[in-house]
Design an enzyme around this catalytic site. Structure first.
Site, PDB file in Angstrom:
ATOM      1  N   GLN A  92       0.851  -1.205   0.000  1.00 17.93           N
ATOM      2  CA  GLN A  92       0.000   0.000   0.000  1.00 17.93           C
ATOM      3  C   GLN A  92       0.878   1.244   0.000  1.00 17.93           C
ATOM      4  O   GLN A  92       1.668   1.454   0.928  1.00 17.93           O
ATOM      5  CB  GLN A  92      -0.910  -0.003   1.246  1.00 17.93           C
ATOM      6  CG  GLN A  92      -1.903   1.153   1.257  1.00 17.93           C
ATOM      7  CD  GLN A  92      -2.830   1.125   2.478  1.00 17.93           C
ATOM      8  OE1 GLN A  92      -2.602   0.363   3.429  1.00 17.93           O
ATOM      9  NE2 GLN A  92      -3.844   1.963   2.459  1.00 17.93           N
ATOM     10  N   HIS A  98      -8.570   2.183  -0.618  1.00 13.76           N
ATOM     11  CA  HIS A  98      -8.939   2.216  -2.037  1.00 13.76           C
ATOM     12  C   HIS A  98      -8.967   0.807  -2.581  1.00 13.76           C
ATOM     13  O   HIS A  98      -8.256  -0.081  -2.110  1.00 13.76           O
ATOM     14  CB  HIS A  98      -7.975   3.096  -2.848  1.00 13.76           C
ATOM     15  CG  HIS A  98      -6.531   2.728  -2.703  1.00 13.76           C
ATOM     16  ND1 HIS A  98      -5.785   3.104  -1.615  1.00 13.76           N
ATOM     17  CD2 HIS A  98      -5.691   2.030  -3.507  1.00 13.76           C
ATOM     18  CE1 HIS A  98      -4.546   2.662  -1.757  1.00 13.76           C
ATOM     19  NE2 HIS A  98      -4.459   1.992  -2.896  1.00 13.76           N
TER      20      HIS A  98
HETATM   21  P1  AMP Z   1      -1.465   1.320  -3.611  1.00 12.72           P
HETATM   22  O1  AMP Z   1      -0.032   1.180  -4.032  1.00 12.72           O
HETATM   23  O2  AMP Z   1      -2.224   0.046  -3.536  1.00 12.72           O
HETATM   24  O3  AMP Z   1      -1.581   2.166  -2.363  1.00 12.72           O
HETATM   25  O4  AMP Z   1      -2.175   2.114  -4.791  1.00 12.72           O
HETATM   26  C1  AMP Z   1      -2.070   3.492  -4.947  1.00 12.72           C
HETATM   27  C2  AMP Z   1      -2.398   3.760  -6.392  1.00 12.72           C
HETATM   28  O5  AMP Z   1      -2.689   5.124  -6.542  1.00 12.72           O
HETATM   29  C3  AMP Z   1      -1.258   3.444  -7.370  1.00 12.72           C
HETATM   30  O6  AMP Z   1      -1.702   2.465  -8.316  1.00 12.72           O
HETATM   31  C4  AMP Z   1      -0.960   4.790  -8.016  1.00 12.72           C
HETATM   32  O7  AMP Z   1      -0.628   4.677  -9.388  1.00 12.72           O
HETATM   33  C5  AMP Z   1      -2.264   5.528  -7.810  1.00 12.72           C
HETATM   34  N1  AMP Z   1      -2.179   6.964  -7.767  1.00 12.72           N
HETATM   35  C6  AMP Z   1      -1.333   7.720  -7.034  1.00 12.72           C
HETATM   36  N2  AMP Z   1      -1.565   9.029  -7.244  1.00 12.72           N
HETATM   37  C7  AMP Z   1      -2.597   9.100  -8.117  1.00 12.72           C
HETATM   38  C8  AMP Z   1      -3.305  10.169  -8.746  1.00 12.72           C
HETATM   39  N3  AMP Z   1      -3.006  11.453  -8.493  1.00 12.72           N
HETATM   40  N4  AMP Z   1      -4.300   9.882  -9.623  1.00 12.72           N
HETATM   41  C9  AMP Z   1      -4.611   8.584  -9.884  1.00 12.72           C
HETATM   42  N5  AMP Z   1      -3.988   7.530  -9.323  1.00 12.72           N
HETATM   43  C10 AMP Z   1      -2.990   7.783  -8.464  1.00 12.72           C
END
Ligand code: AMP
Length: 112
Positions: A92, A98
């Site tokens: 995460q 999410h």
């Molecule tokens: P996790 O690593 O499971 O916490 O997922 C976080 C996700 O958020 C990753 O897949 C990122 O690519 C995505 N993410 C981070 N910043 C943004 C943003 N500004 N808009 C869309 N997705 C994002």
């Protein structure tokens, strides 16, 4: 609180929105890992799936209900995966609950 997904939920940081209601927001991931890759977040800040309890668990049912509707609307007919990474070992990177929705190709199992 300095939380990027809270800022996306409030509109302070723009996102490519797919669906929004008073409780949740769905938007495309900026680093897609599949042909279709979007995220669904509660607007209320919850750190992660490890912070789901009696007081806030209804949002999870709402998210899953909307994922079923959104994927139908997007014409996803071959299946998809819902993932919620938790903490360091879970990978995460954003500490705001999410759900990733990945689709458009056959996904490997088990994940790496
Ligand atoms: P996790 O690593 O499971 O916490 O997922 C976080 C996700 O958020 C990753 O897949 C990122 O690519 C995505 N993410 C981070 N910043 C943004 C943003 N500004 N808009 C869309 N997705 C994002």
């Amino acid at each position: 609180m300095d939380c990027i997904f809270c800022k996306i939920a409030s509109g302070e940081i723009p996102s490519k929105k797919i669906y929004e209601d008073e409780k949740i927001l769905a938007f495309y991931d900026i680093e897609p890992q599949a042909p279709v890759h979007f995220l669904v977040i509660p607007k209320e800040h919850i750190d992660g799936a490890d912070r789901i309890d009696e007081s806030n668990s209804a949002i999870v049912a709402h998210v899953f209900q909307k994922i079923a509707e959104i994927t139908y609307e997007l014409g996803i007919t071959q299946g998809y995966r819902i993932v919620s990474n938790v903490g360091k070992d879970g990978g995460q990177s954003v500490r705001h609950l999410h759900f990733h929705v990945l689709a458009g190709r056959e996904l490997a199992w088990p994940p790496g």
